[in-house]
Design an enzyme around this catalytic site. Structure first.
Site, PDB file in Angstrom:
ATOM      1  N   GLY A  61      49.329  29.517  54.508  1.00  0.00           N
ATOM      2  CA  GLY A  61      48.499  29.100  53.455  1.00  0.00           C
ATOM      3  C   GLY A  61      48.648  27.569  53.198  1.00  0.00           C
ATOM      4  N   GLY A  76      50.880  25.459  49.500  1.00  0.00           N
ATOM      5  CA  GLY A  76      51.278  25.434  51.190  1.00  0.00           C
ATOM      6  C   GLY A  76      51.159  24.146  51.369  1.00  0.00           C
ATOM      7  N   TYR A  80      48.212  41.638  40.720  1.00  0.00           N
ATOM      8  CA  TYR A  80      48.748  40.675  41.378  1.00  0.00           C
ATOM      9  C   TYR A  80      50.201  40.983  41.323  1.00  0.00           C
ATOM     10  CZ  TYR A  80      49.783  35.808  42.315  1.00  0.00           C
ATOM     11  OH  TYR A  80      50.424  34.667  42.780  1.00  0.00           O
ATOM     12  N   LEU A 128      51.820  26.597  38.485  1.00  0.00           N
ATOM     13  CA  LEU A 128      51.680  25.359  39.183  1.00  0.00           C
ATOM     14  C   LEU A 128      50.446  24.615  39.151  1.00  0.00           C
ATOM     15  CD1 LEU A 128      52.599  27.245  42.663  1.00  0.00           C
ATOM     16  CD2 LEU A 128      54.235  25.582  41.009  1.00  0.00           C
ATOM     17  N   ARG A 130      53.124  28.468  27.985  1.00  0.00           N
ATOM     18  CA  ARG A 130      53.474  28.505  29.332  1.00  0.00           C
ATOM     19  C   ARG A 130      54.110  27.199  29.762  1.00  0.00           C
ATOM     20  NH1 ARG A 130      51.539  32.605  28.351  1.00  0.00           N
ATOM     21  NH2 ARG A 130      49.569  33.786  29.472  1.00  0.00           N
TER      22      ARG A 130
HETATM   23  P1  GDP Z   1      48.083  33.034  33.079  1.00  0.00           P
HETATM   24  O1  GDP Z   1      49.228  32.213  32.727  1.00  0.00           O
HETATM   25  O2  GDP Z   1      48.388  34.200  33.862  1.00  0.00           O
HETATM   26  O3  GDP Z   1      47.900  33.991  31.730  1.00  0.00           O
HETATM   27  O4  GDP Z   1      46.925  32.429  33.460  1.00  0.00           O
HETATM   28  P2  GDP Z   1      45.833  31.144  33.175  1.00  0.00           P
HETATM   29  O5  GDP Z   1      46.560  29.778  33.669  1.00  0.00           O
HETATM   30  O6  GDP Z   1      44.575  31.376  33.607  1.00  0.00           O
HETATM   31  O7  GDP Z   1      45.934  31.241  31.447  1.00  0.00           O
HETATM   32  C1  GDP Z   1      47.038  30.934  30.554  1.00  0.00           C
HETATM   33  C2  GDP Z   1      46.678  30.906  29.143  1.00  0.00           C
HETATM   34  O8  GDP Z   1      45.592  29.721  28.888  1.00  0.00           O
HETATM   35  C3  GDP Z   1      45.842  32.047  28.701  1.00  0.00           C
HETATM   36  O9  GDP Z   1      46.371  32.364  27.168  1.00  0.00           O
HETATM   37  C4  GDP Z   1      44.359  31.730  28.535  1.00  0.00           C
HETATM   38  O10 GDP Z   1      43.604  32.327  27.579  1.00  0.00           O
HETATM   39  C5  GDP Z   1      44.532  30.316  28.253  1.00  0.00           C
HETATM   40  N1  GDP Z   1      43.433  29.271  28.636  1.00  0.00           N
HETATM   41  C6  GDP Z   1      42.882  28.399  27.463  1.00  0.00           C
HETATM   42  N2  GDP Z   1      41.666  27.998  28.270  1.00  0.00           N
HETATM   43  C7  GDP Z   1      41.488  28.407  29.435  1.00  0.00           C
HETATM   44  C8  GDP Z   1      40.659  27.963  30.576  1.00  0.00           C
HETATM   45  O11 GDP Z   1      39.654  27.272  30.290  1.00  0.00           O
HETATM   46  N3  GDP Z   1      40.917  28.650  31.607  1.00  0.00           N
HETATM   47  C9  GDP Z   1      41.817  29.591  31.766  1.00  0.00           C
HETATM   48  N4  GDP Z   1      42.164  30.242  33.024  1.00  0.00           N
HETATM   49  N5  GDP Z   1      42.869  29.800  30.988  1.00  0.00           N
HETATM   50  C10 GDP Z   1      42.508  29.384  29.644  1.00  0.00           C
END
Ligand code: GDP
Length: 315
Positions: free
Chosen positions: A11, A17, A137, A167, A210
């Site tokens: 990867g 990776g 996943y 990440l 997060r």
């Molecule tokens: P997760 O950590 O597996 O839930 O994955 P993500 O990084 O895709 O999303 C984290 C959080 O950010 C979730 O609550 C999403 O709804 C929010 N979020 C807000 N805006 C965005 C966006 O533009 N893209 C993504 N992927 N998530 C978003």
């Protein structure tokens, strides 16, 4: 691990990776093996088996995976399950068959239960139901962890697993549909600034929390574990602090210099409410992440700008 050991990074074109390869080169490793997708299809069991028999690497970093953000995980459920199960099975089994004793498998913090006590300790694995948006996943990643544990138990290998929090960094995926939140917000804020927009769209409520880890810190942790021969069990790797999605959007806007307002899109899912990892096991070994979210964002934005023109004509 000496500097001439043969190290295979699966990867190596991906974000994790490529960071591991950068980290190995900067530490003086000179015998790094990589294969592009056209040279070696990791979904091809026979091809992977033959590759290991020929190369017989001393160490393996398994950073190959099908990855994506909340929408991609939620919609391409079969692909996320199948591709990840097959890649893990082919590589872990192929490595064992070829006599590889040391392997490090990259998991994810979504393996922990949706309503896990925070911060999440390694021992909370399989203590409750998973978050549904990324369950396939997560199930595949749990299978990878259990393969490592089972091969260690039955065959005496030293296969260890690392669970990184969300990440970001060089070589990230900036596609608006399939990326994770941080790269998506970097791109959206940058483009909103260029267009002179007054608002900036953020999915969900903005309330989930997060934890974001700069990918070179993850690479550092992986090489640290391999160099110490800490080759079994499971290790969380994170910054040790999290932010709400709203706070993240505010920091992104500040770093990028976009002065509009956040507009939350409640038609999009929030996912897991929180997933902060407990990093005390890594800290006890003497490892700690060093890149703050703000510093990492500045670096990530610089990297984004290098490729920004590529996105201008794409969704
Ligand atoms: P997760 O950590 O597996 O839930 O994955 P993500 O990084 O895709 O999303 C984290 C959080 O950010 C979730 O609550 C999403 O709804 C929010 N979020 C807000 N805006 C965005 C966006 O533009 N893209 C993504 N992927 N998530 C978003």
């Amino acid at each position: 691990m000496d500097k001439s050991s043969k190290v295979y990074v699966a990867g190596h074109t991906g974000m994790a990776g490529s960071a591991i390869v950068r980290g190995l080169i900067s530490r003086g490793y000179v015998n790094i093996v990589t294969k592009t997708r056209s040279e070696l299809d990791l979904l091809d069991q026979t091809g992977v088996k033959e590759f290991f028999e020929q190369e017989k690497p001393d160490y393996v970093f398994l950073a190959a995976a099908k990855v994506g953000g909340i929408q991609a995980n939620n919609e391409k459920r079969a692909e996320f399950l199948y591709d990840n199960l097959v890649i893990e099975a082919n590589i872990i089994h192929g490595a064992w068959k070829a006599g590889v004793q040391d392997l490090l498998f990259l998991g994810s913090t979504c393996i922990y239960p949706r309503d896990c006590p925070q911060p999440m300790k390694e021992e909370y694995l399989l203590t409750g139901p998973l978050e549904s948006t990324n369950e396939p996943y997560a199930v595949a990643k749990i299978a990878g962890i259990k393969m490592c544990e089972s091969y260690n138990a039955q065959y005496g290998t030293r296969y260890t697993s690392v669970m990184p929090s969300n990440l970001y960094g060089p070589n990230d995926n900036y596609s608006l549909e399939s990326s994770h939140v941080l790269p998506a917000l970097v791109r959206k804020a940058h483009e909103a600034k260029l267009r002179g927009d007054s608002t900036f769209a953020v999915w969900g409520s903005g309330n989930p929390k997060r934890e974001f880890l700069y990918v070179d810190d993850l690479a550092d942790a992986c090489i640290f574990l391999m160099e110490r021969g800490v080759s079994e069990g499971m290790y969380n790797v994170g910054l040790g602090a999290d932010v709400t999605i709203r706070e993240l959007a505010e920091i992104v806007m500040e770093v990028i210099g976009f002065k509009g307002e956040i507009k939350f899109d409640s038609s999009k899912p929030d996912g897991t409410p929180r997933k902060l990892v407990d990093v005390s096991k890594m800290n006890a070994l003497g490892w700690k992440a060093t890149t703050s979210l703000r510093d990492g964002l500045v670096l990530a934005y610089q990297d984004f700008l290098k490729g920004a023109q590529l996105f201008q004509n794409r969704s």
